[in-house]
Design a protein around this motif. Sequence first.
Motif, PDB file in Angstrom:
ATOM      1  N   TRP A 270       0.812  -1.213   0.000  1.00 44.20           N
ATOM      2  CA  TRP A 270       0.000   0.000   0.000  1.00 44.20           C
ATOM      3  C   TRP A 270       0.847   1.264   0.000  1.00 44.20           C
ATOM      4  CZ3 TRP A 270      -4.702  -0.830  -1.505  1.00 44.20           C
ATOM      5  CH2 TRP A 270      -5.262  -2.093  -1.283  1.00 44.20           C
ATOM      6  N   ALA A 285      -2.077   5.537  -1.704  1.00 45.37           N
ATOM      7  CA  ALA A 285      -3.445   4.991  -1.651  1.00 45.37           C
ATOM      8  C   ALA A 285      -4.285   5.816  -0.681  1.00 45.37           C
ATOM      9  CB  ALA A 285      -3.416   3.530  -1.246  1.00 45.37           C
ATOM     10  N   LEU A 334     -13.533   1.199  -4.516  1.00 44.14           N
ATOM     11  CA  LEU A 334     -12.069   1.201  -4.491  1.00 44.14           C
ATOM     12  C   LEU A 334     -11.553   1.721  -3.150  1.00 44.14           C
ATOM     13  CD1 LEU A 334     -10.789   2.658  -7.887  1.00 44.14           C
ATOM     14  CD2 LEU A 334     -10.067   0.521  -6.815  1.00 44.14           C
ATOM     15  N   SER A 335     -12.161   2.805  -2.691  1.00 46.98           N
ATOM     16  CA  SER A 335     -11.697   3.433  -1.446  1.00 46.98           C
ATOM     17  C   SER A 335     -11.882   2.494  -0.264  1.00 46.98           C
ATOM     18  CB  SER A 335     -12.465   4.736  -1.186  1.00 46.98           C
ATOM     19  OG  SER A 335     -12.276   5.635  -2.252  1.00 46.98           O
ATOM     20  N   ALA A 338      -9.307  -0.309  -0.523  1.00 48.57           N
ATOM     21  CA  ALA A 338      -7.948   0.163  -0.236  1.00 48.57           C
ATOM     22  C   ALA A 338      -7.773   0.445   1.256  1.00 48.57           C
ATOM     23  CB  ALA A 338      -7.645   1.417  -1.055  1.00 48.57           C
TER      24      ALA A 338
END
Length: 455
Positions: A270, A285, A334-335, A338
């Motif tokens: 990450w 990220a 996505l958030s 992540a």
Amino acid sequence: MWGGRFEGGPAAVMREINASLPFDKRMWRQDVAGSLAHAAMLGAQGIIADEDAAAINRGLREVAADYERDGVPDDLALEDIHMLTEARLAEKIGPAAGRLHTARSRNDQVATDFRLWVRDAIDETLAAIARLRAALLARAEEHAASVMPGFTHLQSAQPVTLGHHLMAYHEMAGRDASRLRDARARMNLCPLGSAALAGTGFPIDRHATAAALGFDGPTRNSLDSVSDRDFALDYLQAAAQCALHLSRLAEEFVLWASQPFGFVSLSDQWSTGSSIMPQKRNPDAAELVRGHAGRIVGACTSLMITMKGLPLAYSKDMQDDKPPVFEAHDLLALSLAAMTGMVESATFRTERMREVAESGFSTATDLADWLVREAGVPFREAHHVTGRAVAAAERAGVKLHELPMAELQAIDARIGEGVYEVLSVDASVRSRRSYGGTAPDQVRARIAEAREQQS
Ligand code: ARG
């Protein structure tokens, strides 16, 4: 589809501005499901012949199989997914396809498809939030007693535990999930059968189509049904709120990963490097989660502004409802993924957190509280005495608990030996056992309750 009234075809740009197929093809599954339910109902009600209903059913399944295998083609002549699917159906089954649109308009069709899509999006988002909450819970349990500095104004305030801090985000994500569940329950009525705007003269059974599509029942007003996009806004507002929470957590990770803080080191998975500075390890990220929150709020604002001036019933502006919803959904997915990955794999530098917690006189409140509790000093006076002790420690360049008793007693004779027991950061957090406080016992109790609720 409407050729009868026209002599000429549309201009090329007219075709382009009018087309929603490039984005609404994403709803093909919902469109096919809606048409299957509608055709079955038309057959059952005797509005179309059983053979036609059967042919439509078979043909729609073939069209769906084609989409599944080859993707949905971008045929701009066919405006949107609804017209494309009907045209494909006609290629498969011939004239019977023309009976599918009986007692239906694209206005109720698109309202139904989009509700189905948003409902699925909510279910996916709920699952993603549950994964984030599980990750937060696991890391909080691991760090229920790890001391870190708590801040107000980003100034050292009082020591807290890392577990407590992570559980704060677990609470926020819980409210986000609850908002999405509320939105889902509210939107779960079926607009199909509202037709263009006024309902229909055909003897349709709206309860049957609603049930077939998993709705709690039909919507109650045909005008509202084809004009309403509250369901999409409810989703976007809940998504925006969730994104704000993710953004705050992301911001803390960015701060914590910086050298002056040094509270966390993000895993290689990450982090990114720099093409010029070899020492770099950047929290990209987390920064993008923070950035995406802006775009998600923008998507919500965009649809609110699309809707704000529209008279009843359908206007073509409403076709613009889908891009912001799709974008927000993709960015939020996505958030969430992540953030979950970052939480799961981060290395928390607990020694560094403790060192910072021990600086900045973060146990000053504990000294004041001790004076109140043990010596009966009114809190305001205790606050003043403690302020003088902090100033003395600052002058001497020592921590509060390193001030010798003689010096403390010179400030106020009521201070006694027992005070050293409350001046350590561990004693400070242990003492904050009010319900919902940072004491490790409290944090563990809240974690246990959360686990109970999960199962
Ligand atoms: N493509 C249109 C949309 O997404 C479908 C509805 C069209 N209705 C109409 N009256 N032109 O909104």
